[in-house]
Design a protein around this motif. Structure first.
Motif, mmCIF file in Angstrom:
data_model
loop_
_atom_site.group_PDB
_atom_site.id
_atom_site.type_symbol
_atom_site.label_atom_id
_atom_site.label_comp_id
_atom_site.label_asym_id
_atom_site.label_seq_id
_atom_site.Cartn_x
_atom_site.Cartn_y
_atom_site.Cartn_z
ATOM 1 N N PHE A 20 -4.466 -4.421 -2.959
ATOM 2 C CA PHE A 20 -3.580 -4.496 -1.745
ATOM 3 C C PHE A 20 -4.214 -3.981 -0.421
ATOM 4 N N PHE A 21 -4.967 -2.864 -0.858
ATOM 5 C CA PHE A 21 -5.706 -2.261 0.068
ATOM 6 C C PHE A 21 -6.877 -3.212 0.694
ATOM 7 N N LEU A 22 -7.398 -3.994 -0.137
ATOM 8 C CA LEU A 22 -8.618 -4.546 0.275
ATOM 9 C C LEU A 22 -8.051 -5.678 1.281
ATOM 10 N N PHE A 23 -6.999 -6.432 0.760
ATOM 11 C CA PHE A 23 -6.467 -7.513 1.350
ATOM 12 C C PHE A 23 -5.951 -7.037 2.883
ATOM 13 N N TYR A 24 -5.230 -5.698 2.760
ATOM 14 C CA TYR A 24 -4.768 -5.335 4.047
ATOM 15 C C TYR A 24 -5.972 -4.938 4.943
ATOM 16 N N PHE A 25 -7.100 -4.575 4.420
ATOM 17 C CA PHE A 25 -8.140 -4.288 5.140
ATOM 18 C C PHE A 25 -8.775 -5.548 5.735
ATOM 19 N N ILE A 26 -8.983 -6.471 4.813
ATOM 20 C CA ILE A 26 -9.503 -7.793 5.101
ATOM 21 C C ILE A 26 -8.711 -8.584 6.558
ATOM 22 N N ILE A 27 -7.455 -8.461 6.419
ATOM 23 C CA ILE A 27 -6.469 -8.927 7.380
ATOM 24 C C ILE A 27 -6.938 -8.240 8.715
ATOM 25 N N ILE A 28 -6.696 -6.841 8.891
ATOM 26 C CA ILE A 28 -6.634 -5.983 9.768
ATOM 27 C C ILE A 28 -7.934 -6.191 10.558
ATOM 28 N N PHE A 29 -9.127 -6.541 9.713
ATOM 29 C CA PHE A 29 -10.312 -6.710 10.260
ATOM 30 C C PHE A 29 -10.754 -7.932 11.069
ATOM 31 N N PHE A 30 -9.986 -9.262 10.667
ATOM 32 C CA PHE A 30 -9.864 -10.139 11.170
ATOM 33 C C PHE A 30 -9.229 -10.198 12.450
ATOM 34 N N LYS A 31 -8.008 -9.375 12.349
ATOM 35 C CA LYS A 31 -7.219 -9.358 13.583
ATOM 36 C C LYS A 31 -7.913 -8.336 14.793
ATOM 37 N N VAL A 79 0.885 -0.914 0.047
ATOM 38 C CA VAL A 79 -0.125 -0.090 0.194
ATOM 39 C C VAL A 79 0.851 1.199 0.200
ATOM 40 N N ILE A 80 1.867 1.072 0.555
ATOM 41 C CA ILE A 80 2.860 2.306 0.758
ATOM 42 C C ILE A 80 3.392 2.677 -0.519
ATOM 43 N N PHE A 81 3.877 1.796 -1.012
ATOM 44 C CA PHE A 81 4.647 1.462 -2.443
ATOM 45 C C PHE A 81 3.754 2.169 -3.308
ATOM 46 N N LEU A 82 2.548 1.598 -3.445
ATOM 47 C CA LEU A 82 1.609 2.042 -4.580
ATOM 48 C C LEU A 82 1.049 3.581 -4.366
ATOM 49 N N LEU A 83 0.883 3.587 -3.223
ATOM 50 C CA LEU A 83 0.602 4.973 -2.856
ATOM 51 C C LEU A 83 1.774 6.048 -3.663
ATOM 52 N N LEU A 84 2.909 5.710 -3.314
ATOM 53 C CA LEU A 84 4.020 6.700 -3.829
ATOM 54 C C LEU A 84 4.117 6.386 -5.595
#
Length: 281
Positions: free
Chosen positions: A151-162, A114-119
């Protein structure tokens, strides 16, 4: 420091930003990876000299292979560098904030992505130029935008389940701040902003605690003292390559990032070993 970096970006021109970015990367950025061999020695202190020599040789070979990859397989090398760096940035940022879990490696990877793709999206024109100079491939903005959504979708899904909702909210605010900095600065300055302030300095803190048990003026002095030789070798290697191979001005930026990639590969392995060893202990 982040607010100060933003103010500097707004008040200075591109030339000053690039100079400041390069100085930050070649000083703090390189130093944060200059003690890898000392960290590696903490894993091998109970081994005999031949095994320690193998570890040392493997480290140097990885640096050499990283550099050679950019000459013979530039497309693969650049992709590998970005993928490895995604994981590395995410691991450093989150390792001490979340509980150990089998999905953490994926989480680290998607966060760094997410960081890299923002850049890449915000500085698309400059990023595309660097990628084209290294690989000969030109990517449209839409390509990075689609990857960012994935990437952001998968990032959100993982942090949601965490169930790390508070941290997620804080990270969203950080992403917005990063967008503000990236939008008001050059590619080099933008990269150095995250690489130095949000990655290298936290990494230095982790390494100091691992090597010396604390962060103090004494431990900082000891760290810098033991890393000076590797740091000088890295800088001299870059300058020598530029001088003897007569690099054209339009290839300076690709050379700069290729150099960072070559010394990043072994560093990622060492830091991951450090974190894993600390968890096991």
């Amino acid at each position: 420091m982040s607010v100060l970096a933003l103010i500097i970006a707004i008040l200075t021109n591109e030339y000053i930003q690039n100079i400041l970015g390069i100085i930050a990367i070649l000083s703090i950025g390189i130093v944060h990876g200059a003690n890898d061999l000392k960290i590696l020695s903490t894993f091998t202190k109970n081994y005999n000299s031949s095994i320690r020599l193998k570890y040392f040789s493997f480290y140097l070979l990885t640096v050499l292979m990283g550099g050679l990859l950019f000459f013979f397989l530039p497309s693969f090398a650049l992709l590998f560098f970005v993928l490895v760096s995604c994981f590395h940035f995410g691991e450093q940022h989150w390792e001490s904030k979340i509980k150990p879990n089998k999905y953490n490696s994926l989480f680290y990877f998607f966060y760094g992505g997410v960081i890299f793709l923002l850049l890449f999206i915000i500085k698309h024109q400059d990023v595309s130029k660097v990628i084209f100079e290294i690989t000969g491939i030109n990517f449209e903005t839409i390509f990075f935008q689609i990857l960012f959504l994935i990437f952001f979708l998968f990032y959100f899904i993982i942090i949601f389940f965490k169930k790390e909702f508070t941290l997620f909210f804080i990270e969203i605010l950080l992403f917005l701040f990063f967008v503000l900095v990236f939008s008001n600065s050059t590619l080099i300055y933008s990269f150095s902003f995250y690489f130095v302030i949000w990655h290298s300095l936290p990494s230095l803190e982790s390494q100091l605690k691992n090597l010396y048990g604390e962060v103090s003026s004494t431990s900082i002095f000891s760290y810098v003292k033991s890393s000076v030789l590797y740091w000088l070798m890295s800088i001299l290697g870059l300058l020598s390559f530029y001088y003897f191979f007569e690099i054209q001005s339009n290839y300076l930026l690709p050379l700069f990032f290729s150099f960072l990639a070559a010394i990043t590969f072994p560093h990622v392995i060492v830091i991951s070993l450090m974190f894993q060893t600390n968890k096991n202990n």
